[in-house]
Design an enzyme around this catalytic site. Structure first.
Site, mmCIF file in Angstrom:
data_model
loop_
_atom_site.group_PDB
_atom_site.id
_atom_site.type_symbol
_atom_site.label_atom_id
_atom_site.label_comp_id
_atom_site.label_asym_id
_atom_site.label_seq_id
_atom_site.Cartn_x
_atom_site.Cartn_y
_atom_site.Cartn_z
ATOM 1 N N ASP A 342 60.889 26.744 -58.184
ATOM 2 C CA ASP A 342 59.235 27.743 -58.860
ATOM 3 C C ASP A 342 60.377 28.791 -58.241
ATOM 4 O O ASP A 342 61.068 29.635 -57.857
ATOM 5 C CB ASP A 342 58.140 27.366 -58.635
ATOM 6 C CG ASP A 342 57.405 27.528 -60.170
ATOM 7 O OD1 ASP A 342 57.349 28.710 -60.475
ATOM 8 O OD2 ASP A 342 56.491 26.877 -60.243
ATOM 9 N N GLU A 538 48.026 31.399 -63.631
ATOM 10 C CA GLU A 538 47.753 30.646 -61.595
ATOM 11 C C GLU A 538 47.751 31.964 -61.826
ATOM 12 O O GLU A 538 48.058 33.164 -61.780
ATOM 13 C CB GLU A 538 49.500 30.454 -61.307
ATOM 14 C CG GLU A 538 50.301 31.764 -62.235
ATOM 15 C CD GLU A 538 51.028 30.879 -62.056
ATOM 16 O OE1 GLU A 538 52.782 30.470 -60.951
ATOM 17 O OE2 GLU A 538 52.802 30.748 -62.913
#
Length: 661
Positions: A342, A538
């Protein structure tokens, strides 16, 4: 492009699929599923085995790997962000990059299908200047449609799709997403999210199909929609899918993560679970993703795992967890695809940057998302660190060869060596009427009817309709995060219909709209109050998240203005229906709920708010079921079906039904 069920697509040859599409498109779409002229013009001449499209992919990988220098191999393991190379695409060749991505909101100046395709092709042209002419992969977060691109069809987020309980719908949605993404250049999507969201305070709850791993597994038809059947990745209506975030991103402990200090209250946190619960809730969805749906890319989570219930302790960041990435995923489950990190994930590992790089590679990550993004290190620093790690023996060459082989195999599967440039034959279908019709259907199927006193819904007759609330006429709020910008924006405008537009289309009586309910409410009016959350993604989307959050701190409670609108309309109108637009359950005080005749959870419906209205007026029946448990108070979080003490406002799986009028 008309939808072809997976069971049909698995038996069609390329020629057969073209014939089917030509027949289907005769009265609808004037496109054909064939490579465009630019793609044909850049087909390499046969010579080395790796350039021979008729050779088995395994042989092509072995041949190419044997011709690569260490610089070539390390470059293939490196992914930069478009902002790192846009001003000087020659850096792609200089660094031998294997991939480039667009982060949320990172778009070309011309944010259109053509602008995207031109940008990706410009980067691809630079990549092909390397001695071995290895094409790049371009990745993007198409998490509910190709949301970065203006004009793309924006679908409901996963939590709404989970409410539909319709795996075939999910496959159709992601097939359209694949078409619109690849027609604009990117061949790789960082989706679907296979997280099992167990605490609604997490700002990524809406990226989950639900709190039950069996529901998540049911919706993994998303992978089939993206990739097609095995052997179909090279077609212009398919993209490489990514199962994320491996593993346990939905299990983070609010209290344990908050105790760390800094960062976010729950995102990128610690899983405090037993090994048995981790296997049941975090790992289980990846088994069918690999074995049944053949997903070809997996992204590790930012989170850590702390098996405290087993007395093991010592949280381990997923990006350095060799037991899970190499042991469980690659060896036990026989995952033969590629693992991608990520965003800057390895920088959260302990030690120097060189040690972080070595830890991630040795754990089993194959490609590394290492953008500069204002940081002190980026793609060239990763390349330098990994090169030195190989030279000094910290990272074995066998691990490099394994990683690069996985990356190359995916590129061969995608047909990038034969057709490196964007196939634009389906560009005309992006955002077309058929795709928006599917988005409208998906929005309608995802609605959950939670209260319906006196059969208030569906609305009928020619009575006047009075609409209020801050989410009634807002594309930005109904689309949510990951739309044009990373965190979304309440002021976003995209092609489609707002919920108010849909109400005006479906109502047979006059419609009055007053956002704050300040206009006079006729006593015989049917009231509809549309309220909910501001967009988020997020981090800033966490309950009581950071104060710098661009769209405000999220509290899971109605704003004062929305609550006032509910109270005013419910007190004056003939009936009062409240529609909640949100990425998770919101806390509804009992006294406020008692004033509502009907309550609908609309989730984040995307482009087509008309799908919400279709259920309100009986053009489509309410059939959705809650994919997560709805708490009475915030203090009940986390609350999930199967808990020893389970007293929700609405249980998991709840949803009233109606009939079509």
């Amino acid at each position: 492009m008309p939808y072809v069920p997976r069971t049909t697509r698995t038996t069609l040859s390329q020629r057969g699929l073209r014939a089917l599409l030509a027949a289907a498109c005769a009265g609808t779409l004037a496109v054909a599923l064939v490579p465009d002229a630019s793609a044909q013009a850049h087909q390499p001449q046969h010579g080395p085995t790796y350039l021979n499209p008729k050779a088995p992919i395994g042989q092509r990988v072995t041949d190419l790997l044997g011709r690569m220098t260490l610089a070539d191999k390390v470059g293939q393991m490196t992914q930069a962000e478009r902002s790192d190379v846009d001003a000087d695409p020659s850096l792609i060749a200089t660094w031998r990059l294997g991939s480039v991505l667009s982060g949320g909101g990172s778009v070309p100046t011309d944010n259109s299908v053509t602008g995207w395709a031109d940008m990706v092709d410009r980067y691809q042209a630079a990549a092909l200047q390397t001695p071995l002419h290895i094409p790049i992969l371009y990745g993007v977060d198409s998490v509910h449609g190709h949301g970065n691109m203006l004009g793309a069809t924006v679908f409901p987020h996963n939590i709404g799709l989970g409410a539909s309980r319709d795996p075939q719908l999910v496959e159709q949605v992601e097939h359209v997403t694949a078409i619109e993404t690849r027609a604009s250049g990117p061949q790789w999507v960082f989706a679907p999210c296979l997280c099992v969201a167990r605490d609604d305070r997490w700002g990524r709850t809406y990226e989950s199909f639900g709190e039950d791993p069996s529901l998540v597994a049911m919706m993994e038809t998303a992978i089939d929609g993206f990739q097609g059947a095995p052997g179909q990745l090279d077609r212009p209506d398919h993209v490489l899918a990514t199962a994320k975030h491996f593993a346990g991103d939905g299990l983070t402990s609010y209290d344990a993560t908050k105790a760390l200090g800094g960062g976010y209250p729950i995102d990128q946190g610690i899983d405090q679970v037993s090994q048995a619960d981790f296997a049941r809730l975090a790992l289980a969805p990846y088994i069918p993703a690999i074995k049944r749906h053949d997903v070809q890319s997996v992204m590790p989570s930012f989170s850590s795992v702390d098996f405290t219930n087993d007395g093991l302790g010592n949280p381990v960041k997923m990006s350095a967890d060799k037991d899970l990435i190499t042991g469980w995923l690659k060896q036990q489950q026989h995952f033969d695809g590629m693992v991608v990190s990520d965003w800057q994930a390895i920088r959260q590992l302990p030690g120097t940057y060189s040690e972080q790089v070595a830890a991630g590679v040795n754990a089993g990550i194959d490609m590394f998302m290492e953008p500069y993004s204002g940081s002190a290190v980026g793609a060239p620093d990763f390349i330098a660190a990994l090169t030195q790690n190989v030279k000094d023996g910290t990272v074995p060459m066998s691990r490099i060869n394994d990683a690069v082989s996985r990356i190359l195999r995916v590129k061969f599967e995608l047909g990038l060596f034969e057709h490196p440039y964007t196939n634009r034959s389906l560009a005309g279908t992006v955002g077309d009427a058929q795709h928006h019709a599917l988005a409208r259907r998906a929005a309608a199927e995802s609605q959950v009817l939670l209260k319906n006193s006196g059969s208030t819904l569906p609305l009928s007759g020619r009575q006047p309709v009075y609409v209020a609330g801050g989410s009634a006429d807002s594309f930005g709020k109904q689309a949510g995060g990951w739309t044009l910008q990373w965190q979304g924006d309440p002021n976003n405008v995209i092609p489609g219909t707002t919920i108010l537009d849909g109400i005006k289309q479906d109502s047979r009586g006059p419609v009055t709209y007053s956002e704050d309910a300040s206009a006079t409410i006729p006593s015989n009016a049917r009231g509809i109050v549309v309220v909910g959350e501001t967009p988020y993604a997020e981090g800033p989307g966490d309950y009581n998240g950071p104060t710098w959050a661009p769209n405000g701190v999220q509290t899971m409670a109605f704003s004062a203005s929305d609550q006032a609108a509910i109270e005013k309309v419910c007190a004056a109108a003939a009936s009062c229906t409240v529609v909640v637009v949100s990425g998770r359950p919101m806390i509804i005080p009992a006294d406020l709920l008692s004033k509502m005749d009907s309550l609908v959870e609309a989730w984040l419906p995307g482009s087509e708010g008309a799908g919400v209205a279709d259920d309100l007026f009986g053009r489509h029946a309410y059939t959705g079921k809650l994919p997560v448990t709805w708490p009475r108070t915030i203090d009940q979080e986390p609350i999930n079906v199967g808990d020893a003490s389970y007293d929700p406002l609405f249980p998991y799986g709840f949803g009233l039904t109606t009939r079509v009028r």
